[in-house]
Design a protein around this motif. Structure first.
Motif, PDB file in Angstrom:
ATOM      1  N   UNK A  61      16.192 -29.860  34.262  1.00 56.58           N
ATOM      2  CA  UNK A  61      14.552 -29.223  34.266  1.00 56.58           C
ATOM      3  C   UNK A  61      13.732 -30.232  34.808  1.00 56.58           C
ATOM      4  N   UNK A  62      13.833 -31.480  34.260  1.00 52.93           N
ATOM      5  CA  UNK A  62      12.612 -32.303  34.722  1.00 52.93           C
ATOM      6  C   UNK A  62      12.835 -33.047  35.914  1.00 52.93           C
ATOM      7  N   UNK A  63      14.278 -33.068  36.575  1.00 52.94           N
ATOM      8  CA  UNK A  63      14.551 -33.694  38.000  1.00 52.94           C
ATOM      9  C   UNK A  63      14.482 -32.547  38.895  1.00 52.94           C
ATOM     10  N   UNK A  64      14.458 -31.235  38.629  1.00 56.71           N
ATOM     11  CA  UNK A  64      14.304 -30.148  39.461  1.00 56.71           C
ATOM     12  C   UNK A  64      13.006 -29.867  39.691  1.00 56.71           C
ATOM     13  N   UNK A  65      12.060 -30.197  38.813  1.00 57.34           N
ATOM     14  CA  UNK A  65      10.555 -29.827  38.811  1.00 57.34           C
ATOM     15  C   UNK A  65       9.880 -30.221  40.168  1.00 57.34           C
ATOM     16  N   UNK A  66       9.867 -31.588  40.494  1.00 61.56           N
ATOM     17  CA  UNK A  66       9.032 -31.911  41.713  1.00 61.56           C
ATOM     18  C   UNK A  66       9.588 -31.152  42.846  1.00 61.56           C
TER      19      UNK A  66
END
Length: 321
Positions: A132-137
């Motif tokens: 989720x963190x790396x997909x967000x940008x």
């Protein structure tokens, strides 16, 4: 008995041939829901990708608006010669190629490495959180990303420069220095799109048979060896296809982000073909000239795509066609 059976089957085949059973038409009628499902996509490509190709001819004309495309006079390859002889020709070509190659070399392996790392995570909850963190940008608007870069890299109160000054360095005007433009663009692209690019590779990793990993464990292979000799070969066909597509678009960088990050001071390295076409075509109203430049760019991409696809098919047996 077989004689009558053969004659009966022959009669049925003749009837099917005359009635159209088993033909493409009957298959179309039988599966009409599937064709209706893809119809909007087909219409989209026809309307927005094929119909506009009619306007390519203005690249070979002196386009005059009130005369229209058909009424404008033909001038042959004059627009192309003008671009080739332009003092900006070498600059925009080199800037486009250098920026594309830098993005390809640094950006293409990043999703592969990240996907292999995520695939090794055992804790499912932490794995979902990390994804989720790396997909967000990826879901952040390009305009917002450009604004964030200007704020973070500001020479007065930007976060990056504050850190540099804290450790005893001098403030750097990143967005006003032509030498920093490519690094800023490529690193921000990697940060924004690497996470999203891992989705395809993670999906490819799920197709690898668990028996291969079990056999490797029995043979005493370490995790790194399993990644190197099981996971990596398993996703190689997918990586080759994506590499072909990436190389085929090597001359087509994203216009929006480059244009938003441009300043008067970094133009020597930030002026690429896409921004040059926009400025000369829409802002300068040189429609024929900008069409010729865009057509030249598309032809170069097409030649590169066909060539890379050919070499990939010969060397790896994987290709687009």
């Amino acid at each position: 008995m077989s004689k009558y059976t053969n004659s009966s089957s022959s009669s049925k085949s003749l009837v099917n041939a005359f009635t159209g059973r088993g033909s493409h038409r009957s298959k179309l009628i039988k599966n009409y829901q599937l064709y209706l499902f893809i119809l909007p996509t087909i219409v989209y490509f026809i309307v927005f990708h094929y119909v506009p190709m009619y306007g390519i001819q203005i690249a070979f004309k002196n386009f005059i608006a009130f005369k229209g495309i058909a009424g404008s006079p033909w001038i042959g390859f004059d627009n192309f010669e003008r671009f080739f002889n332009s003092f900006e020709f070498e600059k925009v070509i080199l800037n486009t190629v250098k920026l594309s190659l830098m993005q390809l070399v640094l950006g293409f392996p990043a999703p592969i490495i990240l996907a292999l790392m995520l695939n090794q995570l055992i804790n499912k909850r932490f794995k979902k959180f990390a994804q989720t963190v790396i997909y967000a940008p990826h879901f952040i608007s390009t305009v917002v990303i450009a604004g964030m870069l200007f704020l973070f890299l500001s020479p007065q109160d930007g976060l990056i420069n504050r850190i540099i000054v804290f450790f005893g360095g001098e403030s750097v005007f990143f967005m006003g220095n032509a030498g920093w433009f490519r690094s800023v663009y490529v690193l921000s692209e990697i940060w924004q799109n690497t996470g999203w690019g891992t989705i395809i590779y993670l999906a490819a990793l799920t197709t690898i048979s668990p028996e291969l990993h079990e056999s490797a464990v029995v043979d005493g292979a370490t995790k790194f060896q399993r990644v190197l000799y099981v996971d990596l070969p398993g996703i190689m066909p997918t990586a080759v296809i994506l590499l072909i597509l990436s190389v085929g678009n090597i001359m087509s960088l994203g216009f929006e982000k480059v244009y938003l990050l441009q300043t008067a001071l970094n133009l020597p390295t930030s002026e690429i073909i896409a921004t040059y076409v926009y400025k000369t075509g829409l802002l300068g109203a040189q429609y024929s000239f900008s069409t010729a430049v865009g057509l030249f760019n598309s032809l170069i991409n097409f030649v590169i795509l066909v060539s890379v696809n050919y070499f990939a098919r010969k060397t790896t047996q994987n290709s687009l066609w």
